[in-house]
Write an enzyme that holds these catalytic residues in place. Structure first.
Site, PDB file in Angstrom:
ATOM      1  N   LYS A 122     -10.974  -0.852   9.817  1.00  0.00           N
ATOM      2  CA  LYS A 122     -11.067  -2.025   8.946  1.00  0.00           C
ATOM      3  C   LYS A 122     -11.545  -3.262   9.708  1.00  0.00           C
ATOM      4  O   LYS A 122     -11.910  -4.268   9.099  1.00  0.00           O
ATOM      5  CB  LYS A 122      -9.711  -2.300   8.281  1.00  0.00           C
TER       6      LYS A 122
ATOM      7  N   HIS B 253       0.857  -1.181   0.000  1.00  0.00           N
ATOM      8  CA  HIS B 253       0.000   0.000   0.000  1.00  0.00           C
ATOM      9  C   HIS B 253       0.896   1.235   0.000  1.00  0.00           C
ATOM     10  O   HIS B 253       2.002   1.217   0.530  1.00  0.00           O
ATOM     11  CB  HIS B 253      -0.888  -0.029   1.250  1.00  0.00           C
TER      12      HIS B 253
ATOM     13  N   ASP C  94       2.608  -4.273   8.235  1.00  0.00           N
ATOM     14  CA  ASP C  94       1.340  -3.560   8.073  1.00  0.00           C
ATOM     15  C   ASP C  94       0.230  -4.595   8.157  1.00  0.00           C
ATOM     16  O   ASP C  94       0.004  -5.368   7.234  1.00  0.00           O
ATOM     17  CB  ASP C  94       1.334  -2.846   6.721  1.00  0.00           C
TER      18      ASP C  94
ATOM     19  N   GLN D 192      -4.966  -5.356   6.807  1.00  0.00           N
ATOM     20  CA  GLN D 192      -5.852  -6.331   6.180  1.00  0.00           C
ATOM     21  C   GLN D 192      -5.880  -7.657   6.931  1.00  0.00           C
ATOM     22  O   GLN D 192      -6.710  -8.519   6.630  1.00  0.00           O
ATOM     23  CB  GLN D 192      -5.413  -6.565   4.725  1.00  0.00           C
TER      24      GLN D 192
ATOM     25  N   CYS E 229      -4.624   2.396  -3.983  1.00  0.00           N
ATOM     26  CA  CYS E 229      -3.427   2.920  -3.312  1.00  0.00           C
ATOM     27  C   CYS E 229      -2.277   1.921  -3.405  1.00  0.00           C
ATOM     28  O   CYS E 229      -1.518   1.724  -2.450  1.00  0.00           O
ATOM     29  CB  CYS E 229      -3.717   3.252  -1.851  1.00  0.00           C
TER      30      CYS E 229
END
Length: 414
Positions: free
Chosen positions: A234, A131, A208, A211, A372
């Site tokens: 999220k 991302h 990261d 997700q 993104c």
């Protein structure tokens, strides 16, 4: 990782759907089929009510007041920090820093750690499918410090080339920053192996986890991650709040990034000293109600259970991809054997934005564009994709409405 309905733990998506007030409405007279949870998930009533209750019953600034409302708000806010510690299996609550979201968490590390550590010629390793939030902060840092960014390539399935990664690692590698799961193509990266290889070369790691947090159990100690970031919005929580996890020794050694109230111990015009962890990195009045509501989102997810969540979402992904495979115009982008409940695709005869617009008129919300993740799109030589991403409230009926919408696209565009 396919899970059959027969072997899957039970998740009653129809019952869960009733927990989300937004699904009480229709879109263009049709039931809302929301397939954009990878961008931001919808909110259950327990999260909405938790945030509302703060403003109605106990709102006050935290960490500073001796009166009851301030003490109650502080206790509720810090209770979420303890929930986060348990949620990701951090060794201490001091390792859980409240931030506005994963983007701020990555910027915090790149600036507070990077500015005080990196030297000219040092190397940062990223991946092709990151991302932008896990690319741009490192580019800013590299430009400032004279560091070099190297990129792990992927194959045609969007799976990382681990042999290439091994070749990129050297004694110059100082940071490896990788998404746990790709937001654009859904690949689940082998982050444990990535971390172990980085550590073998003396490098630190940042994962990261935006997700990953909605879909799988996270254990930062088992991963041995140095830093891990994720956002509440999220994972069915509010916007404007997230978590940076960092190993305590690393956070202790890092200077503050933002200056202001609450992150200080003493202040004078001759100089200032910093508060202890975690508060050293939490300057100013935070998103108090959002932080408390994030705790409600964690409780909600854990009550459902990640085994049931993953099984249900994997079932929906497999069901949708099987149906889509029968549409001869569809080409999947990202077909790794290790994949979350996210489908990225293009159609030969229609632009992604046209597909998204037509689906919207059918009540189906998907994302269309580069997500993104422009370097990932560049690798596949496409301007963008259509992305359908699944959550706990999605059903087979949602998939069927999605497929019917794609058939309408084919009928219109040939």
């Amino acid at each position: 990782m396919t899970v059959t309905e027969e072997s899957a733990p039970r998740l009653d998506a129809e019952k869960i759907r009733k927990d989300f007030p937004i699904f009480e409405q229709t879109v263009y007279g049709k039931p809302l089929t929301f397939l954009d949870s990878a961008a931001s998930a919808q909110k259950p009533s327990v999260v909405i009510e938790a945030e509302k209750a703060v403003y109605e019953t106990t709102y006050a600034n935290i960490h500073r007041g001796v009166y009851k409302f301030s003490q109650d708000a502080t206790e509720a806010y810090e209770e979420t920090r303890l929930k986060v510690q348990k949620f990701i299996n951090a060794s201490s609550h001091k390792e859980c820093i409240f931030v506005r979201g994963a983007t701020e968490g990555i910027n915090l590390v790149s600036q507070a750690w990077g500015r005080s550590t990196l030297q000219a010629g040092d190397e940062i390793i990223l991946t092709t499918i990151e991302h932008h939030s896990n690319i741009v902060p490192w580019q800013i840092l590299a430009a400032e410090k004279g560091a070099v960014i190297k990129v792990i390539p992927v194959d045609e399935t969007a799976t990382l080339d681990m042999d290439a990664y091994r070749r990129l690692l050297s004694d110059k590698t100082k940071m490896v920053a990788v998404g746990h799961i790709s937001n654009s193509v859904g690949t689940i990266n082998p982050v444990k192996e990535i971390i172990d290889l980085a550590h073998a070369h003396g490098a630190l790691t940042l994962i990261d986890g935006c997700q990953a947090a909605p879909h799988m159990q996270i254990d930062v100690q088992a991963l041995d991650a140095d830093f891990y970031v994720f956002s509440a919005h999220k994972m069915y929580g509010p916007t404007g709040v997230g978590i940076l996890y960092g190993k305590e020794a690393l956070l202790d050694a890092m200077p503050p990034w933002h200056g202001g109230g609450d992150m200080i111990s003493t202040v004078s015009f001759e100089g200032s000293t910093w508060n202890d962890l975690p508060y050293k990195f939490e300057a100013g009045t935070p998103n108090i109600a959002g932080g408390i509501a994030m705790g409600a989102a964690i409780d909600y997810l854990l009550d459902i259970g990640y085994e049931a969540i993953q099984a249900h979402e994997d079932m929906l992904r497999d069901y949708a991809m099987e149906k889509m495979a029968g549409l001869n115009s569809v080409r999947f982008i990202g077909t790794s054997a290790h994949k979350t409940a996210l489908i990225s695709f293009v159609m030969e005869t229609a632009h992604p934005h046209d597909i998204g617009t037509i689906l919207d008129r059918q009540g189906v919300a998907v994302r269309a564009g580069h997500h993104c993740a422009q370097p990932a799109m560049d690798f596949f030589e496409i301007p963008g994709t259509v992305r359908a991403s699944f959550g706990i409230y999605n059903t087979k009926e949602d998939v069927d409405r999605f497929i019917a919408g794609l058939q309408k696209v084919m009928d219109l565009f040939g």
